[in-house]
Design a protein around this motif. Sequence first.
Motif, PDB file in Angstrom:
ATOM      1  N   THR A  24      27.415  37.156  45.610  1.00 45.21           N
ATOM      2  CA  THR A  24      27.555  37.774  44.299  1.00 45.21           C
ATOM      3  C   THR A  24      26.944  36.903  43.211  1.00 45.21           C
ATOM      4  O   THR A  24      26.226  37.386  42.335  1.00 45.21           O
ATOM      5  CB  THR A  24      29.051  38.022  43.998  1.00 45.21           C
ATOM      6  OG1 THR A  24      29.590  38.802  45.041  1.00 45.21           O
ATOM      7  CG2 THR A  24      29.228  38.712  42.678  1.00 45.21           C
ATOM      8  N   ASP A 117      30.276  44.841  44.183  1.00 45.71           N
ATOM      9  CA  ASP A 117      31.412  43.937  44.301  1.00 45.71           C
ATOM     10  C   ASP A 117      32.414  44.312  43.209  1.00 45.71           C
ATOM     11  O   ASP A 117      32.089  44.275  42.027  1.00 45.71           O
ATOM     12  CB  ASP A 117      30.908  42.486  44.099  1.00 45.71           C
ATOM     13  CG  ASP A 117      32.020  41.480  44.336  1.00 45.71           C
ATOM     14  OD1 ASP A 117      33.202  41.847  44.155  1.00 45.71           O
ATOM     15  OD2 ASP A 117      31.698  40.336  44.692  1.00 45.71           O
ATOM     16  N   PRO A 118      33.638  44.705  43.581  1.00 42.67           N
ATOM     17  CA  PRO A 118      34.593  45.155  42.553  1.00 42.67           C
ATOM     18  C   PRO A 118      34.942  44.069  41.549  1.00 42.67           C
ATOM     19  O   PRO A 118      35.258  44.365  40.402  1.00 42.67           O
ATOM     20  CB  PRO A 118      35.823  45.565  43.368  1.00 42.67           C
ATOM     21  CG  PRO A 118      35.674  44.870  44.672  1.00 42.67           C
ATOM     22  CD  PRO A 118      34.210  44.770  44.932  1.00 42.67           C
ATOM     23  N   THR A 119      34.871  42.819  41.958  1.00 45.31           N
ATOM     24  CA  THR A 119      35.174  41.741  41.021  1.00 45.31           C
ATOM     25  C   THR A 119      34.230  41.788  39.817  1.00 45.31           C
ATOM     26  O   THR A 119      34.642  41.654  38.667  1.00 45.31           O
ATOM     27  CB  THR A 119      35.026  40.376  41.720  1.00 45.31           C
ATOM     28  OG1 THR A 119      35.672  40.448  42.986  1.00 45.31           O
ATOM     29  CG2 THR A 119      35.624  39.284  40.890  1.00 45.31           C
ATOM     30  N   VAL A 120      32.928  42.009  40.116  1.00 42.55           N
ATOM     31  CA  VAL A 120      31.923  42.044  39.048  1.00 42.55           C
ATOM     32  C   VAL A 120      32.170  43.229  38.116  1.00 42.55           C
ATOM     33  O   VAL A 120      32.236  43.068  36.896  1.00 42.55           O
ATOM     34  CB  VAL A 120      30.504  42.120  39.656  1.00 42.55           C
ATOM     35  CG1 VAL A 120      29.476  42.335  38.562  1.00 42.55           C
ATOM     36  CG2 VAL A 120      30.194  40.874  40.446  1.00 42.55           C
ATOM     37  N   MET A 122      34.860  45.074  37.699  1.00 43.43           N
ATOM     38  CA  MET A 122      36.121  44.996  36.970  1.00 43.43           C
ATOM     39  C   MET A 122      36.050  43.956  35.857  1.00 43.43           C
ATOM     40  O   MET A 122      36.646  44.116  34.801  1.00 43.43           O
ATOM     41  CB  MET A 122      37.279  44.660  37.919  1.00 43.43           C
ATOM     42  CG  MET A 122      37.705  45.811  38.808  1.00 43.43           C
ATOM     43  SD  MET A 122      38.057  47.315  37.892  1.00 43.43           S
ATOM     44  CE  MET A 122      39.463  46.780  36.924  1.00 43.43           C
ATOM     45  N   THR A 123      35.310  42.879  36.106  1.00 47.31           N
ATOM     46  CA  THR A 123      35.140  41.870  35.064  1.00 47.31           C
ATOM     47  C   THR A 123      34.408  42.472  33.863  1.00 47.31           C
ATOM     48  O   THR A 123      34.817  42.293  32.711  1.00 47.31           O
ATOM     49  CB  THR A 123      34.338  40.666  35.595  1.00 47.31           C
ATOM     50  OG1 THR A 123      34.976  40.179  36.763  1.00 47.31           O
ATOM     51  CG2 THR A 123      34.242  39.585  34.556  1.00 47.31           C
ATOM     52  N   LEU A 124      33.319  43.203  34.157  1.00 44.54           N
ATOM     53  CA  LEU A 124      32.577  43.843  33.064  1.00 44.54           C
ATOM     54  C   LEU A 124      33.473  44.832  32.318  1.00 44.54           C
ATOM     55  O   LEU A 124      33.500  44.853  31.081  1.00 44.54           O
ATOM     56  CB  LEU A 124      31.337  44.567  33.619  1.00 44.54           C
ATOM     57  CG  LEU A 124      30.189  43.667  34.083  1.00 44.54           C
ATOM     58  CD1 LEU A 124      29.078  44.512  34.694  1.00 44.54           C
ATOM     59  CD2 LEU A 124      29.637  42.854  32.925  1.00 44.54           C
ATOM     60  N   LEU A 173      35.985  50.727  38.496  1.00 44.22           N
ATOM     61  CA  LEU A 173      35.967  51.212  39.877  1.00 44.22           C
ATOM     62  C   LEU A 173      34.986  52.360  40.079  1.00 44.22           C
ATOM     63  O   LEU A 173      34.486  52.551  41.187  1.00 44.22           O
ATOM     64  CB  LEU A 173      37.372  51.630  40.305  1.00 44.22           C
ATOM     65  CG  LEU A 173      38.348  50.447  40.421  1.00 44.22           C
ATOM     66  CD1 LEU A 173      39.653  50.899  41.037  1.00 44.22           C
ATOM     67  CD2 LEU A 173      37.739  49.321  41.254  1.00 44.22           C
ATOM     68  N   TYR A 176      31.737  50.565  40.746  1.00 37.27           N
ATOM     69  CA  TYR A 176      31.804  49.904  42.054  1.00 37.27           C
ATOM     70  C   TYR A 176      31.753  50.926  43.182  1.00 37.27           C
ATOM     71  O   TYR A 176      30.978  50.781  44.136  1.00 37.27           O
ATOM     72  CB  TYR A 176      33.090  49.061  42.142  1.00 37.27           C
ATOM     73  CG  TYR A 176      33.499  48.755  43.562  1.00 37.27           C
ATOM     74  CD1 TYR A 176      32.739  47.877  44.336  1.00 37.27           C
ATOM     75  CD2 TYR A 176      34.616  49.360  44.135  1.00 37.27           C
ATOM     76  CE1 TYR A 176      33.101  47.617  45.637  1.00 37.27           C
ATOM     77  CE2 TYR A 176      34.982  49.097  45.441  1.00 37.27           C
ATOM     78  CZ  TYR A 176      34.206  48.221  46.190  1.00 37.27           C
ATOM     79  OH  TYR A 176      34.556  47.958  47.484  1.00 37.27           O
ATOM     80  N   TYR A 180      28.898  50.907  45.902  1.00 34.20           N
ATOM     81  CA  TYR A 180      29.321  50.423  47.212  1.00 34.20           C
ATOM     82  C   TYR A 180      29.167  51.528  48.265  1.00 34.20           C
ATOM     83  O   TYR A 180      28.632  51.288  49.354  1.00 34.20           O
ATOM     84  CB  TYR A 180      30.767  49.918  47.145  1.00 34.20           C
ATOM     85  CG  TYR A 180      31.255  49.346  48.451  1.00 34.20           C
ATOM     86  CD1 TYR A 180      30.682  48.176  48.961  1.00 34.20           C
ATOM     87  CD2 TYR A 180      32.266  49.958  49.180  1.00 34.20           C
ATOM     88  CE1 TYR A 180      31.109  47.653  50.162  1.00 34.20           C
ATOM     89  CE2 TYR A 180      32.700  49.434  50.380  1.00 34.20           C
ATOM     90  CZ  TYR A 180      32.115  48.276  50.875  1.00 34.20           C
ATOM     91  OH  TYR A 180      32.537  47.757  52.064  1.00 34.20           O
TER      92      TYR A 180
ATOM     93  N   MET B  27      41.224  38.534  44.543  1.00 34.21           N
ATOM     94  CA  MET B  27      40.285  38.387  43.442  1.00 34.21           C
ATOM     95  C   MET B  27      39.737  36.963  43.391  1.00 34.21           C
ATOM     96  O   MET B  27      40.490  35.993  43.503  1.00 34.21           O
ATOM     97  CB  MET B  27      41.011  38.689  42.122  1.00 34.21           C
ATOM     98  CG  MET B  27      41.337  40.155  41.937  1.00 34.21           C
ATOM     99  SD  MET B  27      39.858  41.168  41.876  1.00 34.21           S
ATOM    100  CE  MET B  27      40.013  41.839  40.254  1.00 34.21           C
ATOM    101  N   ASP B  31      34.090  34.174  40.773  1.00 24.94           N
ATOM    102  CA  ASP B  31      33.154  35.284  40.540  1.00 24.94           C
ATOM    103  C   ASP B  31      33.326  35.855  39.147  1.00 24.94           C
ATOM    104  O   ASP B  31      32.352  36.188  38.473  1.00 24.94           O
ATOM    105  CB  ASP B  31      33.399  36.391  41.568  1.00 24.94           C
ATOM    106  CG  ASP B  31      32.923  35.965  42.941  1.00 24.94           C
ATOM    107  OD1 ASP B  31      32.259  34.904  43.008  1.00 24.94           O
ATOM    108  OD2 ASP B  31      33.212  36.667  43.909  1.00 24.94           O
ATOM    109  N   ILE B  32      34.603  35.973  38.718  1.00 22.09           N
ATOM    110  CA  ILE B  32      34.861  36.508  37.377  1.00 22.09           C
ATOM    111  C   ILE B  32      34.176  35.645  36.331  1.00 22.09           C
ATOM    112  O   ILE B  32      33.483  36.138  35.445  1.00 22.09           O
ATOM    113  CB  ILE B  32      36.385  36.564  37.128  1.00 22.09           C
ATOM    114  CG1 ILE B  32      37.011  37.606  38.067  1.00 22.09           C
ATOM    115  CG2 ILE B  32      36.679  36.902  35.682  1.00 22.09           C
ATOM    116  CD1 ILE B  32      38.504  37.645  38.029  1.00 22.09           C
ATOM    117  N   THR B  35      30.366  36.030  36.518  1.00 27.15           N
ATOM    118  CA  THR B  35      29.926  37.296  35.959  1.00 27.15           C
ATOM    119  C   THR B  35      29.921  37.245  34.438  1.00 27.15           C
ATOM    120  O   THR B  35      28.941  37.617  33.788  1.00 27.15           O
ATOM    121  CB  THR B  35      30.867  38.439  36.416  1.00 27.15           C
ATOM    122  OG1 THR B  35      30.976  38.391  37.834  1.00 27.15           O
ATOM    123  CG2 THR B  35      30.346  39.774  35.975  1.00 27.15           C
ATOM    124  N   LEU B  36      31.039  36.765  33.879  1.00 22.78           N
ATOM    125  CA  LEU B  36      31.147  36.695  32.417  1.00 22.78           C
ATOM    126  C   LEU B  36      30.062  35.815  31.828  1.00 22.78           C
ATOM    127  O   LEU B  36      29.352  36.206  30.893  1.00 22.78           O
ATOM    128  CB  LEU B  36      32.522  36.142  32.026  1.00 22.78           C
ATOM    129  CG  LEU B  36      33.636  37.182  31.889  1.00 22.78           C
ATOM    130  CD1 LEU B  36      34.944  36.484  31.550  1.00 22.78           C
ATOM    131  CD2 LEU B  36      33.281  38.176  30.794  1.00 22.78           C
TER     132      LEU B  36
END
Lengths: 241, 185
Positions: A24, A117-120, A122-124, A173, A176, A180, B27, B31-32, B35-36
């Motif tokens: 990622t 990648d859900p982490t990316v 969800m972070t956005l 989601l 993602y 995905y 989680m 990565d968080i 990404t940020l």
Amino acid sequence: MNHTAPEFTWQITDSFGLTFNLSTVMMLIISAAIVFLIAFVATRKLALKPTGMQNFMEWIMDFVKGIIQSNMDWKTGGRFHILGITLIMFIAVSNLLGLPFAIAIDGDLWWKSPTADPTVTMTLAAMILVLTHYYGIKMRGTSHYTGTFFSPMKFMFPLKLIEEFANTLTLGLRLYGNIYAGEVLLGLIATLGASSVLGFVGAIIPGMAWQGFSIFIGFIQAFIFTMLTMVYMAHKVSADH
Amino acid sequence: MNLQALEGSETIVFLDNLVLGAGATGMNLGDILVTLVTFLLLMALLKKFAWGPLMGIMQQREELVASEIEEAEKNRKESANLLAQNEKLVKETQANMAEILDSAKKQANAQREEIIAAANAEAARLKESAQRDIAAEREKAIEAIREEVVSLSVLAASKVLSKEISEADNSALIKETIAKAGELK
């Protein structure tokens, strides 16, 4: 299809560590680099009479401007222009990166869309929601901001609270899931194509169709993400809501 | 999870791979952060190197177009003004011309009358003076003839005297001469 992620954990203390999905991280940086290169090269020879790539960039700017203007007036929304353009380009490029191929080494999936990648995602999404709350307070005042949670009726407060979380969750989601799922299906078709000669013949048509559709989905999802960003933003900062 | 309750363990493995963050353990905080940082850094860099200059040039173009439109509007108004002025000028000139033509005609008419009158007067004067001259000449001629008659008479008388003629002849001669002279008169 049972790929694992190349993970790396940076153990800061015995009980606390930062875990990185190296794939990622790499793909995020590649996406950002591609977006930056496109934008940088396109804006080297700026002229009042635009040519070539400048036209393309200006079209994107006008497109995002249109998205913003359909949600709020330009005086309020102008400040989100750069955020919108960066979002739409970054997400579109990220979505497309996983389409041509996937690279897996020793069972670790390296090359993929960072947005798969859900982490990316969800972070956005969380970043966008935090920004909407920040600008909601900054531009309309704390009392108005708090008031929106109790309007139009006081008993709506729990629903309003859930709405904020639902917004974040669906925003992240949706992106993602689309990307995905697209990659999973592409992977299945590729596996079929690699299985035998007959399999290759059978896989080439659905493979091309699904790749074409995925390109379409990639752009559409980037557009939807940007559009929803501006919709949520408008809910918080516009005076007529 | 009671796996034995479900038939076919392969299905379970497949389903397990499709859940969120397949293969990842929860989680990833790293990565968080990445990404940020990546997104915000990209936004900042693009703002500085790409969107900023591009927005600048688009703003510049907008201003240019606005100023050009303003200029065109101004020019249009100016030319309309000039046109109105020119029309007024042409009308004035036409009026002046008509006036001048009219007065010139009047003047020409007056002059013609004057010239004709002067010519008539001159002609009358000339005629009168000619008549006067003629009369004077006539008087002069008559005077000359008289003198001639007298000298002829003298000549005749001297001839008669020299010829020694009779009284009768003499008187007849004188009478004849006088008669001739009277006829001449």
